[in-house]
Design a protein around this motif. Structure first.
Motif, short mmCIF file in Angstrom:
data_model
loop_
_atom_site.label_atom_id
_atom_site.label_comp_id
_atom_site.label_asym_id
_atom_site.label_seq_id
_atom_site.Cartn_x
_atom_site.Cartn_y
_atom_site.Cartn_z
N ARG A 40 45.35 30.03 54.51
CA ARG A 40 46.46 31.47 54.48
C ARG A 40 46.40 31.14 52.63
O ARG A 40 46.21 30.68 52.40
CB ARG A 40 47.63 31.06 54.46
CG ARG A 40 47.76 30.07 56.24
CD ARG A 40 48.89 30.08 56.17
NE ARG A 40 50.48 28.77 55.65
CZ ARG A 40 49.66 27.39 56.44
NH1 ARG A 40 48.68 27.78 56.45
NH2 ARG A 40 49.88 27.13 55.25
N ILE A 42 48.79 33.24 50.08
CA ILE A 42 50.01 33.82 49.87
C ILE A 42 50.40 34.55 48.15
O ILE A 42 50.00 33.75 47.32
CB ILE A 42 51.34 32.57 50.15
CG1 ILE A 42 50.93 32.02 51.61
CG2 ILE A 42 52.50 33.46 49.82
CD1 ILE A 42 50.77 30.54 51.40
N GLU A 60 57.36 23.72 43.71
CA GLU A 60 58.37 23.70 44.96
C GLU A 60 58.52 25.22 45.80
O GLU A 60 58.22 23.79 47.48
CB GLU A 60 59.46 23.71 44.37
CG GLU A 60 60.26 22.80 42.81
CD GLU A 60 61.48 23.59 42.45
OE1 GLU A 60 61.86 22.77 41.15
OE2 GLU A 60 62.09 24.17 42.88
N VAL A 61 58.13 26.27 45.83
CA VAL A 61 58.21 26.73 47.44
C VAL A 61 57.15 25.99 48.16
O VAL A 61 56.55 26.01 49.42
CB VAL A 61 58.14 27.76 46.68
CG1 VAL A 61 57.67 29.01 47.90
CG2 VAL A 61 59.59 28.60 46.57
N LEU A 64 57.49 22.79 49.65
CA LEU A 64 58.85 23.19 50.82
C LEU A 64 58.31 24.14 52.03
O LEU A 64 59.43 23.33 53.16
CB LEU A 64 60.12 23.74 49.99
CG LEU A 64 61.10 23.72 50.48
CD1 LEU A 64 62.15 22.33 50.98
CD2 LEU A 64 62.37 25.72 50.28
N LEU A 65 57.31 24.94 51.48
CA LEU A 65 57.87 26.18 52.55
C LEU A 65 56.00 26.37 53.29
O LEU A 65 56.19 26.21 54.45
CB LEU A 65 58.72 27.03 52.61
CG LEU A 65 58.80 28.35 53.72
CD1 LEU A 65 60.46 27.58 54.89
CD2 LEU A 65 60.09 29.42 53.33
N LEU A 66 55.31 26.65 52.15
CA LEU A 66 53.94 27.21 51.98
C LEU A 66 52.63 26.34 52.66
O LEU A 66 52.25 26.46 53.19
CB LEU A 66 54.17 27.93 51.25
CG LEU A 66 54.56 29.01 50.70
CD1 LEU A 66 54.14 29.53 48.74
CD2 LEU A 66 54.77 30.29 51.41
#
Lengths: 80, 80
Positions: A40, A42, A60-61, A64-66
Motif C-alpha cells: 500500500r 499512503i 506513530e500513525v 498505530l493504524l497504517l
C-alpha cells in the motif's frame, strides 16, 4: 508537509495478492513478469506542527493504524 | 529489471479508505494529519527481455490488471 508511506509485506511473508497477479499474468502470456509484491501507498499532510513533530507523528500513525508490524514493514518519505 | 508501480485514485474520486484513516486518527487526537489518500504499490521483475519491451509490458500489465483506468492513475518507476 506531505509524506508518503510505503507499506510492504516483510520478506518471507507469503504475498497472496502478488501471487494472484502473477498467475493472472501468466494466463495472459506475460511470462517475463516475476516476483510480484503488492503493498500500500499512503500519502498524507501534517499541518501546523514542526517538522520533527510531524515526522514523529507519521511514524506513530504507521505503527498505530497504517501497518501491521508483525507482517509488514513501512518506509516514510518526505514529499514536500 | 525491477519496477515499482504506484496506483492512486484520480483527483476528485472519493477515497473512502483515506477518509476512514483520517477519522480513525482524529479519534486518536492526531488532528494535524489531513488529506489522507490510500493507494497500492506493486513491485515486479521483468526478466529476459530488453528494457524497451520490459517497460512496455509493465505499462500493458498496469492497464490490464493493476489499475482501473476509469478511477485510478498509475506511475511506473524503474528500481534497478
Amino acid at each position: 508537509m506531505r509524506y508518503q508511506v510505503l507499506v510492504r509485506l516483510k520478506q518471507g511473508v507469503l504475498d497472496v495478492q502478488g501471487k494472484a497477479v502473477e498467475t493472472g499474468l501468466k494466463d495472459q502470456k506475460y511470462d517475463a513478469v516475476k516476483n510480484v509484491r503488492v503493498g500500500r501507498v499512503i500519502e498524507l499532510d501534517v499541518e501546523g506542527v514542526s517538522k520533527d513533530v510531524a515526522l514523529r507523528q507519521v511514524d506513530e500513525v504507521c505503527k498505530l493504524l497504517l501497518a501491521n508490524p508483525v507482517i509488514e514493514q513501512y518506509e516514510i518519505k518526505e514529499l514536500a
